[in-house]
Design a protein around this motif. Structure first.
Motif, short mmCIF file in Angstrom:
data_model
loop_
_atom_site.label_atom_id
_atom_site.label_comp_id
_atom_site.label_asym_id
_atom_site.label_seq_id
_atom_site.Cartn_x
_atom_site.Cartn_y
_atom_site.Cartn_z
N SER A 104 0.83 -1.21 0.00
CA SER A 104 0.00 0.00 0.00
C SER A 104 0.86 1.26 0.00
O SER A 104 0.43 2.31 -0.45
N GLN A 105 2.09 1.13 0.53
CA GLN A 105 3.01 2.26 0.55
C GLN A 105 4.44 1.76 0.60
O GLN A 105 4.68 0.60 0.93
N LEU A 106 5.38 2.64 0.28
CA LEU A 106 6.80 2.29 0.28
C LEU A 106 7.57 3.35 1.04
O LEU A 106 7.29 4.54 0.91
N ASP A 107 8.54 2.92 1.83
CA ASP A 107 9.44 3.86 2.50
C ASP A 107 10.38 4.43 1.44
O ASP A 107 10.93 3.69 0.63
N ALA A 108 10.56 5.73 1.48
CA ALA A 108 11.40 6.38 0.47
C ALA A 108 12.24 7.47 1.14
O ALA A 108 12.05 7.78 2.31
N GLN A 109 13.17 8.02 0.33
CA GLN A 109 14.09 9.02 0.86
C GLN A 109 14.42 10.04 -0.21
O GLN A 109 14.77 9.68 -1.34
#
Length: 148
Positions: A104-109
């Motif tokens: 449903s979501q992704l950790d990003a930077q």
């Protein structure tokens, strides 16, 4: 004070089941939310296609394939009280790892190290009060038949 300049940008549209992957942000002055696809600046000496592959790798840590140019937009906007001007190359691509589409979501930077969450949102999520940016992107995606 820095000299105003036009910023070249490459964004990637990842779509699946009527949703696209976006980063939600807010203008610090107006507090108005907006949504932008994954991507970033084109560096000197790289093509916009190379930039989109690099930006996705930097932000999400994921390889992509089937990169194809959808179109070009010119964006004039104000963010944090400062006028901006971007020429935006808009790409379509696929993640190599198909399991990414089930999240449903992704950790990003961001490139400055700031974390953010990339979310899969349906087309109906984007409104005048919470727009998909840059201006003209929604219309471009409709024109190239990426909208359901």
């Amino acid at each position: 004070m820095t000299t105003p300049r036009i910023r070249p940008l490459a964004l990637c549209i990842f779509h699946h089941d009527g949703k696209i992957l976006v980063n939600e942000a807010r203008d610090p002055i107006t507090e108005k939310p907006f949504f932008r696809p994954i991507g970033g600046g084109i560096e000197f000496g790289e093509t916009s296609a190379q930039a989109v592959v690099r930006e996705v790798q930097e932000e999400l840590g994921l390889p992509i394939t089937d990169v194809r140019l959808l179109g070009t937009l010119e964006s004039l906007f104000t963010y944090n009280g400062t006028p901006g001007h971007e020429i935006v190359q808009v790409y379509d691509a696929k993640f190599v790892d198909a399991s990414v589409y089930e999240l449903s979501q992704l950790d990003a930077q961001e490139s400055n190290g700031a974390p953010f969450i990339a979310k899969w949102l349906p087309w109906a999520s984007f409104t005048d009060e919470a727009p998909l940016v840059p201006d003209g992107l929604y219309e471009l995606l409709k024109k190239v038949a990426l909208l359901d």
